[in-house]
Design an enzyme around this catalytic site. Structure first.
Site, short mmCIF file in Angstrom:
data_model
loop_
_atom_site.label_atom_id
_atom_site.label_comp_id
_atom_site.label_asym_id
_atom_site.label_seq_id
_atom_site.Cartn_x
_atom_site.Cartn_y
_atom_site.Cartn_z
CG ASP A 328 -1.92 -0.99 1.31
OD1 ASP A 328 -2.26 -1.50 0.23
OD2 ASP A 328 -2.43 -1.28 2.40
CG ASP A 612 -5.62 -0.99 5.24
OD1 ASP A 612 -6.35 -1.40 4.32
OD2 ASP A 612 -5.16 0.17 5.27
CG ASP A 616 -7.08 -4.94 1.72
OD1 ASP A 616 -7.46 -4.79 0.55
OD2 ASP A 616 -6.66 -4.02 2.43
#
Ligand code: ADP
Ligand code: MG
Length: 864
Positions: A328, A612, A616
């Site tokens: 990310d 997170d 996901d």
């Protein structure tokens, strides 16, 4: 009697039954309930205590043979050697027990660190506690991404949706309600006013009173059936177990042959038997799999100190072969500490601190930034999404009163931000009307806009205006800024629906900066040097993502950047074809992540993927190493992951990879030590047997070597300090077995060297005509050369490069071995003969040879 189930009762009834007030439970009640019902945990298979572990050490084929051998020799009056055998066995078992317990402790502490958290109301305050401390009657607070840790009756559901697939197999989310259901015998999936342990929240929020915990929950009843599911061994352990078994069979065959030959030559049956057994014990590396456990346990402990908590032990092993890290951007590469930098209103770009509170447009934009916003200020700090905290702080700069504004324009409806839509809606009451505010990604919002508010009022938006908004957007995003667009419209009802999201009036843009983490650049560099490809995955705008990726060195040209909607157009095969050339994915949704992971895996890569959110989960599970964020991550993401970052930091992943590689290297070295030394011993015995010489060792000697020169240095080598060099190599091929050809050749060569010096010592001893002296010299040389060889096995590099004293534990193991050996020689224990000084010098000289030869070899190899 007909027992009324909780779902058939009203919330008040349930509250009364559990003695819960609006303040939740008090500390006293919680303590009381812990005493009565225990803790909220599923019983694992019963833990073994130390004595059981100790006894288990004897449950080993070889040890049993040894015990038999001890009994036989005691029976034949050779008390001394049976005592020695017993001592060796007991010491071995003690060592095994200590190792086992130590490893288990450190793994337990890891588990504790990764323990799931629940939010409950206690003493009138919502607090976070480990899930195991939840008691019946606790009021659970639930929001998106939470794992539900107990069964409970809903008190309040704000569009709460729950995924109960672990209980019912149904993957569609279930809407939860508060009202009582007046029906008999409902299936779990139909008890819509109950929530169940093992499910998780996919949407909305709510509260529930805990009605049962631990084994009394629905999942507990199922868990009861599958209780003995232990943590599986890691692939490496299974591999070694398998290898160890085959090796043991091979060694036993060799020992049988030696036993047969001895008998044929007329040696005593008992002596031959004892000798064969001892040789088997000395040669079979029974410690292989436990070495892995110990090294992994210590390694994961170190990683935890460096902010990476390993949830699945096999992850510590596969970390070393990772070739791609999909990460990310926000919060992992950057700090997630956003500040508003610029605004765009009334077709003008302004610095964020140049707003004018008397300008109605500015004021409107700022009010909306405060209203369409879930973050709140508390006395110490702001709580919420950093993007929204930035907006909150911005409005505070202009003395907006958070409480007042939010009270005045009371929020009556909402649709929370979601990373698929990239938009958030709130609806506020203004007198008797409703105002809907939307904020979100510019591209998502622009298509829904039909009007624009400027200083001249509200009018239909024209192409030029749209063009200028896009330009401003581009201008901001090419500086790596994150942008939110704001729009609004009047609506008739406080109920949110999708159709509302059109015909909006544009008011402005806000651009915010999220500084890079200071470690990021270096970590990216290290990552690339280690042959690992970093890939950035973000929901942010393409231009923003590219600007940041360029700055940190992930990307060079725009051809390496791809958007989520482009992924959608590609088939799986097409995605695989390009995946190795894409370094940045922008505007992606969690669903894209799983496709990216799969494409890399198809290409033969080992992939780490961060995440997170609830969505996901699948990608985290699919990745070879799912990495969850410890700070911003949801419980669902943590549960799906193999590793948790307690600092959400990309550089922590790179550090963990480095640790993973070192762990693997240390395990390899430790095994190299064990196998090469054992090979040495076998070769010597084979040599003597084939040439019909006397036995080079007594059984006791072999046992002594097994205990002292095997286990201790092997563990010490496994604890070798980590060498930064591991990050200069390419990732290890996960399919390449640890015990490959090259490894076998090295084992053979080093074993041969040890055997050679031992045989020379033995022959020198034989030349004196005293077999006892020969045995003593062979024993001492084998023992000592293996101890010296321990230093070789610390690394593949020259000892002077890695530092002679950089691993003190190896020295300790070495010194213990040397001192004990010398005690044996001086006091002539274990049937060793008295030897002269020159003989002793010869032993030391010869034992040192393998060390010297191998070190010289390395020195010249390094020169080349
Ligand atoms: P990432 O976490 O990868 O940075 P997000 O999915 O959080 O990406 O954000 C994607 C886009 O959604 C952002 O570029 C921003 O425009 C918008 N966005 C982010 N957070 C919010 C929010 N709280 N409310 C509305 N829009 C948001
Ligand atoms: Mg985000």
């Amino acid at each position: 009697m007909n027992i009324t189930a909780y779902y058939q009762k009203s919330v008040q009834e349930v509250m009364k039954e559990f003695d819960v007030t609006q303040q939740g439970l008090s500390d006293y009640e919680v303590r009381q309930r812990h005493k009565e019902n225990g803790f909220n945990e599923l019983e694992e298979g019963k833990r073994k205590n130390a004595i059981q572990v100790f006894l288990e050490q004897f449950n080993d084929f070889l040890v049993i043979i040894l015990i038999v051998a001890a009994a036989i020799s005691a029976f034949l009056g050779e008390l001394e050697s049976s005592i020695v055998i017993v001592i060796v066995i007991v010491l071995n078992a003690v060592l095994g027990t200590v190792q086992h317990i130590k490893a288990e402790k450190s793994l337990d502490s890891l588990k504790e660190m990764a323990a799931p958290i629940a939010k409950v109301l206690r003493n009138g305050e919502v607090i976070k506690i480990p899930s195991r401390e939840v008691v019946v009657g606790d009021v659970l607070y639930l929001e998106v991404g939470d794992y539900i840790c107990a069964d409970g009756r809903m008190m309040e559901s704000y569009r709460l949706q729950v995924n109960e697939s672990s209980l019912t197999g149904e993957s569609e989310a279930i809407d939860k309600i508060e009202a009582l259901i007046d029906k008999e015998e409902l299936a779990i999936g139909d008890k819509r006013n109950m929530v169940f342990s093992g499910s998780f929240v996919t949407n909305g929020r709510g509260r529930a009173i805990v009605t049962s915990i631990g084994m009394a929950t629905e999942i507990g009843k199922i868990a009861n059936l599958l209780q003995n599911a232990k943590e599986k061994k890691t692939p490496l352990q299974m591999n070694l177990d398998h290898f160890g078994k085959r090796l043991a069979i091979g060694i036993i065959i060799i020992c049988l042959i030696i036993f047969g030959l001895d008998i044929l030559r007329g040696r005593e049956l008992v002596d031959s038997f004892m000798f064969a057994v001892s040789l088997a014990v000395a040669a079979i590396p029974e410690a292989l799999s436990s070495i892995v456990t110990i090294v992994l346990a210590f390694g994961t402990q170190k990683m935890a100190k460096e902010n990476a908590i390993i949830r699945k032990l096999r992850a510590a092993e596969s970390l070393g072969s990772i070739s791609v890290i999909c990460t990310d951007k926000t919060g992992t590469l950057t700090q997630n500490k956003m500040t508003v930098q610029h605004m765009y209103v009334n077709e003008q770009t302004l610095k964020a601190d140049r707003a004018n509170i008397n300008n109605a447009l500015h004021k409107n934009l700022m009010s909306m930034a405060l209203l369409c916003n879930d973050s709140i200020s508390t006395e110490e700090k702001e709580i919420g999404d950093p993007t929204e905290i930035a907006l909150l702080n911005w409005s505070k700069l202009y003395n907006f009163d958070e409480g007042n504004v939010r009270q005045q324009y009371f929020r009556v409806g909402e649709m929370p931000f979601d990373s698929n839509r990239k938009l958030m809606i709130t609806i506020h009451r203004i007198n008797n009307r409703y105002m809907m505010i939307t904020k979100g990604a510019v591209d998502e919002l622009l298509s829904r806009i039909v009007r624009m508010e400027t200083s001249t009022g509200i009018s239909p938006i024209n192409i030029g205006q749209i063009e200028r908004i896009k330009q401003a957007n581009h201008h901001f995003s090419s500086q790596g800024l994150r942008i939110l667009a704001f729009a609004y419209k009047e609506v008739d009802s406080p109920i949110v629906n999708m159709e509302m999201e059109q015909d909006l009036t544009f008011i402005g843009l806000v651009a915010m900066m999220d500084p890079l983490r200071p470690e990021t650049k270096q970590a990216v560099e290290d990552c690339i040097a280690a042959g690992i490809k970093p890939v950035m995955i973000t929901g942010d705008h393409k231009t923003t993502a590219t600007a940041i990726a360029k700055e940190i060195g992930i990307v060079e040209g725009p051809q390496e950047v791809m958007e989520g909607k482009e992924i959608e157009k590609l088939s799986d095969i097409e995605l695989q074809d390009i995946v190795e050339n894409v370094s940045v994915y922008a505007r992606v949704s969690p669903e894209h992540k799983i496709r990216i992971v799969e494409a890399w895996q198809e290409k033969g890569h080992v992939v780490a993927m961060t995440g997170d959110g609830v969505n996901d989960g699948p990608a985290l599970k699919q990745a070879d190493i799912g990495v969850a964020m410890g700070i911003t991550g949801t419980e669902v993401a943590k549960d799906a992951s193999a590793m948790i970052l307690t600092d959400d930091n990309f550089s922590t992943i790179v550090k963990a990879v480095s640790n993973g590689r070192s762990i693997y290297t240390n395990i390899t070295n430790s095994i190299m030590f064990l196998l090469s030394g054992n090979t040495g011993a076998i070769l010597v015995v084979l040599y003597a047997t084939i040439l019909a010489l006397p036995a080079p060792f007594l059984p006791v000697h072999l046992l002594f070597i097994n205990l002292l020169t095997d286990s201790l240095p092997a563990i010490a080598i496994g604890l070798e300090p980590h060498n930064k060099k591991v990050m200069k190599e390419k990732p290890r091929d996960i399919k390449e077995p640890l015990l490959n050809k090259k490894f076998a050749i090295q084992v053979g060569l080093e074993g041969f060297l040890i055997a050679a010096v031992t045989i020379i010592a033995f022959q020198i001893g034989l030349a004196t005509g005293d077999t006892m002296v020969a045995t003593t010299m062979a024993f001492a040389t084998l023992c000592l050369s293996r101890l010296f060889h321990g230093f070789n096995c610390r690394s593949k590099e020259s000892i002077f490069k890695i530092g002679l004293f950089s691993n003190i534990t190896v020295w300790i193991a070495f010194l213990i071995g040397v001192i004990l050996l010398n005690l044996v020689l001086i006091f002539e224990l274990f049937d060793v003969a008295a030897i002269s000084r020159s003989q002793l010098a010869m032993i030391y000289g010869l034992a040192f040879v393998p060390f010297i030869v191998i070190q010289i070899d390395r020195f010249f190899l390094a020169k080349k």
